[in-house]
Design a protein around this motif. Structure first.
Motif, PDB file in Angstrom:
ATOM      1  N   LYS A 162      14.365  21.814 121.202  1.00 30.22           N
ATOM      2  CA  LYS A 162      14.073  20.556 121.902  1.00 30.22           C
ATOM      3  C   LYS A 162      12.618  20.506 122.354  1.00 30.22           C
ATOM      4  N   ARG A 163      12.088  21.640 122.791  1.00 29.91           N
ATOM      5  CA  ARG A 163      10.693  21.677 123.224  1.00 29.91           C
ATOM      6  C   ARG A 163       9.757  21.252 122.087  1.00 29.91           C
ATOM      7  N   GLU A 164      10.042  21.728 120.876  1.00 27.89           N
ATOM      8  CA  GLU A 164       9.186  21.373 119.741  1.00 27.89           C
ATOM      9  C   GLU A 164       9.378  19.915 119.337  1.00 27.89           C
ATOM     10  N   VAL A 165      10.619  19.412 119.431  1.00 31.11           N
ATOM     11  CA  VAL A 165      10.886  18.002 119.118  1.00 31.11           C
ATOM     12  C   VAL A 165      10.188  17.098 120.133  1.00 31.11           C
ATOM     13  N   ASP A 166      10.256  17.474 121.410  1.00 29.13           N
ATOM     14  CA  ASP A 166       9.615  16.676 122.456  1.00 29.13           C
ATOM     15  C   ASP A 166       8.092  16.666 122.297  1.00 29.13           C
ATOM     16  N   ALA A 167       7.559  17.728 121.646  1.00 28.45           N
ATOM     17  CA  ALA A 167       6.115  17.786 121.403  1.00 28.45           C
ATOM     18  C   ALA A 167       5.698  16.913 120.224  1.00 28.45           C
ATOM     19  N   ASP A 212      11.354  31.984 128.287  1.00 26.76           N
ATOM     20  CA  ASP A 212      11.909  30.775 128.903  1.00 26.76           C
ATOM     21  C   ASP A 212      11.447  29.559 128.107  1.00 26.76           C
ATOM     22  N   PRO A 213      12.356  28.816 127.473  1.00 28.64           N
ATOM     23  CA  PRO A 213      11.952  27.671 126.646  1.00 28.64           C
ATOM     24  C   PRO A 213      11.197  26.602 127.416  1.00 28.64           C
ATOM     25  N   ASP A 214      11.448  26.525 128.731  1.00 35.01           N
ATOM     26  CA  ASP A 214      10.838  25.465 129.540  1.00 35.01           C
ATOM     27  C   ASP A 214       9.606  25.920 130.298  1.00 35.01           C
ATOM     28  N   ASP A 215       9.129  27.133 130.005  1.00 33.71           N
ATOM     29  CA  ASP A 215       7.922  27.637 130.654  1.00 33.71           C
ATOM     30  C   ASP A 215       6.754  26.687 130.375  1.00 33.71           C
ATOM     31  N   ALA A 216       5.987  26.375 131.414  1.00 32.69           N
ATOM     32  CA  ALA A 216       4.914  25.381 131.297  1.00 32.69           C
ATOM     33  C   ALA A 216       3.897  25.760 130.227  1.00 32.69           C
ATOM     34  N   ALA A 217       3.593  27.060 130.122  1.00 31.72           N
ATOM     35  CA  ALA A 217       2.622  27.503 129.119  1.00 31.72           C
ATOM     36  C   ALA A 217       3.150  27.288 127.700  1.00 31.72           C
ATOM     37  N   LEU A 218       4.452  27.540 127.493  1.00 29.92           N
ATOM     38  CA  LEU A 218       5.030  27.318 126.168  1.00 29.92           C
ATOM     39  C   LEU A 218       5.073  25.839 125.825  1.00 29.92           C
ATOM     40  N   VAL A 219       5.403  25.024 126.799  1.00 29.46           N
ATOM     41  CA  VAL A 219       5.425  23.569 126.584  1.00 29.46           C
ATOM     42  C   VAL A 219       4.035  23.072 126.200  1.00 29.46           C
ATOM     43  N   ALA A 220       3.024  23.536 126.908  1.00 30.89           N
ATOM     44  CA  ALA A 220       1.651  23.123 126.611  1.00 30.89           C
ATOM     45  C   ALA A 220       1.219  23.611 125.236  1.00 30.89           C
ATOM     46  N   ALA A 221       1.587  24.853 124.879  1.00 31.09           N
ATOM     47  CA  ALA A 221       1.227  25.398 123.576  1.00 31.09           C
ATOM     48  C   ALA A 221       1.879  24.605 122.454  1.00 31.09           C
TER      49      ALA A 221
END
Length: 424
Positions: free
Chosen positions: A27-32, A234-243
């Motif tokens: 989901k993180r990658e889809v949301d990106a 953590d899939p929802d970690d802010a750094a991973l989301v930004a990356a």
């Protein structure tokens, strides 16, 4: 926006809770804003259970039926992940190998991918759907399910990335990248930011367990940039989301072309394998045709021979010949050689299953001398004897007594300046 193929192994999808975590990574990658296809393995332990059931049912089972059974694990995982994604509001559907289809050879249990037809997946992308693909399987031309062999989901993912023209293939596993050596053995091992396809191929074939060898070879041939990263972050970690949103600063280790690495290290890593056995034939005639008499029957029996060394023992007429096979095939190899003894004509066969192979790997070896000398000195200083030596353009391997494996790995890791400042 990028097109990504994400692969999750058995430990990453071990139970429903882990599958929900995987869904959050997707989901993180889809949301990106990325187009995403996911390749999944069976839940941890499932394939072993399915294989055991096949063997219990019949020791001489039909390989086609075996594939029908053992491919079921990935079918279950792909369906569960599609359900979990849909529950999170991410449009998704599962795909089995025959539905795409992923076309393979007819070698059931060890098939090779020949072609992937991508029209159905392209349509799914156009509709904004995530394609969740069952790894490890495809469709043979006899219209039967065929499996790719153990670890085949890595190969499925890289092949799918190549067919789809993906920007990257992310291999999620239970480690956070590729290290200079096994951090369990050498606490000062360092995680590598980037490693070349050739180095990763050597590391995988010489004992490193991070990636399956066939998948690395496929990535190299098709230039598929492959990122090894942890599914336990953590899939929802802010750094991973930004990356994910910027496609920069990504965690893990990138397996890529040599041109992407600005400055090559002399040595990238130290690999080891305890799955080794040595056979020495004493006093073999030193004449044409003897090597063929030895290694021909071994090849016909499907036994892979790795390291080979030949030494003249008496005059010019006789020689001792040593070669290595996997530990599991030692008894079989010995029996094959003994059966061919009349054609070979050796005086004595000595088998040793208590050995290990240590390999020093790095593309920097191409332009530097003295790498092997440093290896030999470091091992000699610690009283470690070398039984067999094998080299390639970017690798030096030696066979030693298994009891010295950890000492050898640590000594070489230090000798080549690979130790990190802090424990891994």
């Amino acid at each position: 926006m990028a097109r990504l193929v994400l692969k999750f192994g058995g430990t990453s999808v071990a139970d429903i809770e882990r599958i929900r975590v995987v869904a959050r990574h997707v989901k993180r990658e889809v949301d990106a804003g990325h187009e995403v296809a996911v390749v999944v393995s069976a839940m941890a332990g499932t394939t072993n259970q399915l294989v055991a059931w096949c063997k219990d049912a019949s020791r001489l089972h039909d390989a086609r039926e075996y594939d029908a059974v053992v491919s079921a694990g990935e079918q279950i995982t792909s369906g569960l992940l599609a359900i979990a994604l849909s529950e999170m509001g991410v449009p998704a559907r599962s795909w089995l190998g025959w539905q795409i289809p992923i076309r393979t050879s007819n070698v059931h249990g060890a098939a090779r991918i020949e072609k992937i037809e991508t029209d159905a997946l392209e349509k799914a992308f156009a509709e904004g759907r995530v394609a969740v693909v069952a790894g490890f399987q495809g469709l043979a031309d006899n219209n039967r399910i065929a499996t790719l062999g153990r670890g085949g989901s890595d190969t499925s993912a890289v092949a799918l990335a190549a067919a789809l023209g993906a920007d990257r293939c992310d291999i999620y596993t239970d480690v956070d990248g590729v290290y200079t050596t096994d951090p369990r053995m050498t606490p000062r091992a360092r995680k590598l930011e980037k490693v070349t396809y050739e180095e990763m191929l050597e590391m995988a074939s010489q004992g490193a367990k991070v990636l399956q060898t066939r998948s690395v070879g496929l990535a190299m041939v098709h230039q598929v940039r492959t990122l090894v990263r942890s599914s336990f972050d953590d899939p929802d970690d802010a750094a991973l989301v930004a990356a994910s949103r910027t496609n920069t600063g990504l965690p893990g280790t990138l397996v890529c072309d040599e041109e992407e690495i600005v400055e090559q290290e002399l040595v990238t890593g130290i690999a080891y394998s305890r799955d080794e056995a040595k056979i020495t034939l004493v006093k073999v005639a030193d004449k044409p045709g003897i090597a063929a008499a030895i290694f021909g029957p071994l090849a016909e029996a499907g036994i892979n021979v790795d390291m080979i060394v030949q030494n003249v023992s008496e005059g010019d007429a006789m020689t001792d010949l040593t070669f290595t096979v996997s530990h599991a095939e030692l008894d079989k190899a010995r029996a094959v050689v003994e059966a061919a003894s009349a054609d070979i004509g050796y005086q004595q066969l000595i088998a040793d299953g208590d050995v290990a192979k240590i390999s020093v790997i790095g593309v920097g070896m191409r332009s530097h001398t003295g790498v092997a000398q440093k290896m030999f000195h470091a091992l000699a200083d610690r009283g470690i004897n070398l039984h067999v030596i094998s080299t390639s353009e970017i690798k030096v391997s030696v066979l030693i007594d298994a009891e010295y494996t950890e000492l050898a790995v640590r000594a070489l890791h230090t000798a080549y300046g690979l130790d990190g400042d802090t424990a891994a």
